[in-house]
Design a protein around this motif. Structure first.
Motif, PDB file in Angstrom:
ATOM      1  N   ASP A   1       0.830  -1.207   0.000  1.00  0.00           N
ATOM      2  CA  ASP A   1       0.000   0.000   0.000  1.00  0.00           C
ATOM      3  C   ASP A   1       0.864   1.257   0.000  1.00  0.00           C
ATOM      4  OD1 ASP A   1      -2.269  -1.546  -0.002  1.00  0.00           O
ATOM      5  OD2 ASP A   1      -2.599  -1.407   2.165  1.00  0.00           O
ATOM      6  N   THR A   2       1.970   1.207   0.740  1.00  0.00           N
ATOM      7  CA  THR A   2       2.886   2.356   0.782  1.00  0.00           C
ATOM      8  C   THR A   2       3.494   2.603  -0.587  1.00  0.00           C
ATOM      9  OG1 THR A   2       3.426   1.944   3.110  1.00  0.00           O
ATOM     10  CG2 THR A   2       4.976   3.280   1.848  1.00  0.00           C
ATOM     11  N   LEU A   3       3.905   1.531  -1.267  1.00  0.00           N
ATOM     12  CA  LEU A   3       4.463   1.674  -2.607  1.00  0.00           C
ATOM     13  C   LEU A   3       3.426   2.228  -3.573  1.00  0.00           C
ATOM     14  CD1 LEU A   3       6.585   1.174  -4.817  1.00  0.00           C
ATOM     15  CD2 LEU A   3       5.747  -1.182  -4.966  1.00  0.00           C
ATOM     16  N   THR A   4       2.204   1.706  -3.488  1.00  0.00           N
ATOM     17  CA  THR A   4       1.136   2.165  -4.378  1.00  0.00           C
ATOM     18  C   THR A   4       0.876   3.663  -4.188  1.00  0.00           C
ATOM     19  OG1 THR A   4       0.093  -0.022  -4.343  1.00  0.00           O
ATOM     20  CG2 THR A   4      -1.272   1.837  -5.040  1.00  0.00           C
ATOM     21  N   ARG A   5       0.818   4.096  -2.926  1.00  0.00           N
ATOM     22  CA  ARG A   5       0.579   5.519  -2.654  1.00  0.00           C
ATOM     23  C   ARG A   5       1.719   6.370  -3.194  1.00  0.00           C
ATOM     24  NH1 ARG A   5      -1.280   3.429   2.326  1.00  0.00           N
ATOM     25  NH2 ARG A   5       0.734   3.881   3.312  1.00  0.00           N
ATOM     26  N   ALA A   6       2.954   5.873  -3.059  1.00  0.00           N
ATOM     27  CA  ALA A   6       4.112   6.634  -3.530  1.00  0.00           C
ATOM     28  C   ALA A   6       4.069   6.789  -5.051  1.00  0.00           C
ATOM     29  CB  ALA A   6       5.404   5.937  -3.108  1.00  0.00           C
ATOM     30  N   LEU A   7       3.715   5.727  -5.746  1.00  0.00           N
ATOM     31  CA  LEU A   7       3.663   5.791  -7.209  1.00  0.00           C
ATOM     32  C   LEU A   7       2.538   6.698  -7.684  1.00  0.00           C
ATOM     33  CD1 LEU A   7       4.301   2.025  -8.044  1.00  0.00           C
ATOM     34  CD2 LEU A   7       5.887   3.923  -8.387  1.00  0.00           C
ATOM     35  N   HIS A   8       1.365   6.556  -7.068  1.00  0.00           N
ATOM     36  CA  HIS A   8       0.230   7.392  -7.454  1.00  0.00           C
ATOM     37  C   HIS A   8       0.439   8.851  -7.053  1.00  0.00           C
ATOM     38  CE1 HIS A   8      -2.788   4.597  -9.075  1.00  0.00           C
ATOM     39  NE2 HIS A   8      -2.229   3.695  -8.287  1.00  0.00           N
ATOM     40  N   GLY A   9       1.298   9.075  -6.075  1.00  0.00           N
ATOM     41  CA  GLY A   9       1.547  10.443  -5.626  1.00  0.00           C
ATOM     42  C   GLY A   9       2.753  11.088  -6.275  1.00  0.00           C
ATOM     43  N   ALA A  10       3.338  10.412  -7.274  1.00  0.00           N
ATOM     44  CA  ALA A  10       4.511  10.964  -7.942  1.00  0.00           C
ATOM     45  C   ALA A  10       4.189  12.296  -8.602  1.00  0.00           C
ATOM     46  CB  ALA A  10       5.024   9.973  -8.993  1.00  0.00           C
ATOM     47  N   ASP A  11       5.113  13.239  -8.486  1.00  0.00           N
ATOM     48  CA  ASP A  11       4.922  14.585  -9.036  1.00  0.00           C
ATOM     49  C   ASP A  11       5.048  14.533 -10.560  1.00  0.00           C
ATOM     50  OD1 ASP A  11       5.059  17.233  -9.827  1.00  0.00           O
ATOM     51  OD2 ASP A  11       6.258  17.852  -8.104  1.00  0.00           O
ATOM     52  N   PRO A  12       4.000  14.935 -11.289  1.00  0.00           N
ATOM     53  CA  PRO A  12       4.055  14.912 -12.766  1.00  0.00           C
ATOM     54  C   PRO A  12       5.151  15.803 -13.337  1.00  0.00           C
ATOM     55  CG  PRO A  12       1.802  15.162 -11.995  1.00  0.00           C
ATOM     56  CD  PRO A  12       2.688  15.362 -10.794  1.00  0.00           C
ATOM     57  N   ASP A  13       5.579  16.809 -12.577  1.00  0.00           N
ATOM     58  CA  ASP A  13       6.615  17.720 -13.072  1.00  0.00           C
ATOM     59  C   ASP A  13       8.004  17.085 -13.019  1.00  0.00           C
ATOM     60  OD1 ASP A  13       4.761  19.737 -13.591  1.00  0.00           O
ATOM     61  OD2 ASP A  13       4.909  20.506 -11.537  1.00  0.00           O
ATOM     62  N   THR A  14       8.275  16.336 -11.966  1.00  0.00           N
ATOM     63  CA  THR A  14       9.610  15.737 -11.807  1.00  0.00           C
ATOM     64  C   THR A  14       9.665  14.278 -12.258  1.00  0.00           C
ATOM     65  OG1 THR A  14       9.062  15.193  -9.503  1.00  0.00           O
ATOM     66  CG2 THR A  14      10.219  17.285  -9.920  1.00  0.00           C
ATOM     67  N   HIS A  15       8.517  13.584 -12.219  1.00  0.00           N
ATOM     68  CA  HIS A  15       8.463  12.175 -12.616  1.00  0.00           C
ATOM     69  C   HIS A  15       7.258  11.956 -13.534  1.00  0.00           C
ATOM     70  CE1 HIS A  15      10.472  12.369  -8.656  1.00  0.00           C
ATOM     71  NE2 HIS A  15      11.244  11.393  -9.122  1.00  0.00           N
ATOM     72  N   PRO A  16       7.278  12.591 -14.705  1.00  0.00           N
ATOM     73  CA  PRO A  16       6.085  12.551 -15.563  1.00  0.00           C
ATOM     74  C   PRO A  16       5.692  11.147 -16.015  1.00  0.00           C
ATOM     75  CG  PRO A  16       7.976  13.438 -16.752  1.00  0.00           C
ATOM     76  CD  PRO A  16       8.364  13.368 -15.314  1.00  0.00           C
ATOM     77  N   ARG A  17       6.650  10.308 -16.367  1.00  0.00           N
ATOM     78  CA  ARG A  17       6.308   8.967 -16.837  1.00  0.00           C
ATOM     79  C   ARG A  17       5.781   8.095 -15.700  1.00  0.00           C
ATOM     80  NH1 ARG A  17       4.362   8.574 -20.747  1.00  0.00           N
ATOM     81  NH2 ARG A  17       4.966   6.410 -21.167  1.00  0.00           N
ATOM     82  N   THR A  18       6.359   8.246 -14.532  1.00  0.00           N
ATOM     83  CA  THR A  18       5.890   7.477 -13.368  1.00  0.00           C
ATOM     84  C   THR A  18       4.470   7.884 -13.005  1.00  0.00           C
ATOM     85  OG1 THR A  18       8.148   7.312 -12.518  1.00  0.00           O
ATOM     86  CG2 THR A  18       6.356   6.885 -10.960  1.00  0.00           C
ATOM     87  N   ALA A  19       4.207   9.167 -12.999  1.00  0.00           N
ATOM     88  CA  ALA A  19       2.869   9.657 -12.663  1.00  0.00           C
ATOM     89  C   ALA A  19       1.841   9.169 -13.687  1.00  0.00           C
ATOM     90  CB  ALA A  19       2.876  11.182 -12.598  1.00  0.00           C
TER      91      ALA A  19
END
Length: 231
Positions: free
Chosen positions: A174-192
């Motif tokens: 759950d922690t990993l999922t939240r981190a990925l979904h909370g990735a900043d589109p400006d700094t991690h656009p592909r991850t977001a």
């Protein structure tokens, strides 16, 4: 008053069964199923067989070899799929191999470093090579590919077995999922953008896809020839 017990002559005791590799492995499997693989040590096994650890080294060199032999015994339960294309049968066999390891988490981790070399393992290798040959995979690529396919299946089982044992596995996921979904589109656009896909799919789907990736790689990637003068 109870009369004192007469000492019993050792000659009257039932003779212990003669040690054999088969008997040692049978006892090791019983210990693993009852107490877990970490308890399968030479000392514990000697205690179970009422002998000294030194007597076991005639049949098994060390604990690592013992664990590899246990895995080889379990590989004897694998059934080669007979239906479907060579790809489907190959995936089915690797999936079954992974499932055997998943049923024994500690053994899955041990299998990363303690590779079996007994008859059941050789039968597995022969079956994999035969299926790859049926798929038109060149011999050298097939020979190298067996290692890649088994490594992937073993590592997958070890990873999932370790996560499954952890009491906080769900919380970590759950922690990993939240981190990925909370990735900043400006700094991690592909991850977001791909966050939902990064954690999508059932474990069985991911295993199937991963095996197909390995098979495709073996099929289409030529194995290099040995470097001249290499050991």
């Amino acid at each position: 008053m109870t009369p004192p017990t007469e000492p019993r002559s050792r000659r009257e005791r039932p003779a212990k069964p003669a040690l054999s590799r088969a008997g040692i492995l049978a006892a090791a499997l019983e210990i693993m199923r009852a107490e877990g693989l970490p308890k399968v040590t030479m000392r514990r096994l000697a205690q179970e067989l009422d002998t000294g650890p030194a007597s076991l080294y005639v049949y098994v060199a060390n604990t690592a070899e013992l664990h590899a032999a246990i895995l080889d015994e379990l590989l004897g339960t694998l059934a080669t799929p007979t239906e479907g294309s060579w790809r489907e049968r190959l995936e089915g066999l690797l999936t079954e191999y992974t499932t055997v390891l998943l049923a024994h988490p500690a053994l899955a981790r041990s299998a990363l470093v303690a590779r079996p070399s007994g008859g059941h393992y050789l039968r597995l290798v022969e079956t994999l090579l035969t299926l790859l040959e049926q798929g038109g995979v060149p011999d050298r690529q097939a020979a190298w590919g067996v290692d890649v396919l088994l490594q992937y299946a073993t590592a997958t089982a070890a990873e999932h077995a370790t996560r499954g044992e952890a009491a906080d596995a769900r919380e970590e996921w759950d922690t990993l999922t939240r981190a990925l979904h909370g990735a900043d589109p400006d700094t991690h656009p592909r991850t977001a953008a791909l966050a939902p896909e990064l954690v999508s799919g059932a474990p069985r789907q991911r295993l199937s896809w991963g095996i197909q990736v390995q098979i495709n790689g073996v099929l289409h990637t030529p194995a290099p020839h040995p470097t001249e003068g290499a050991a």
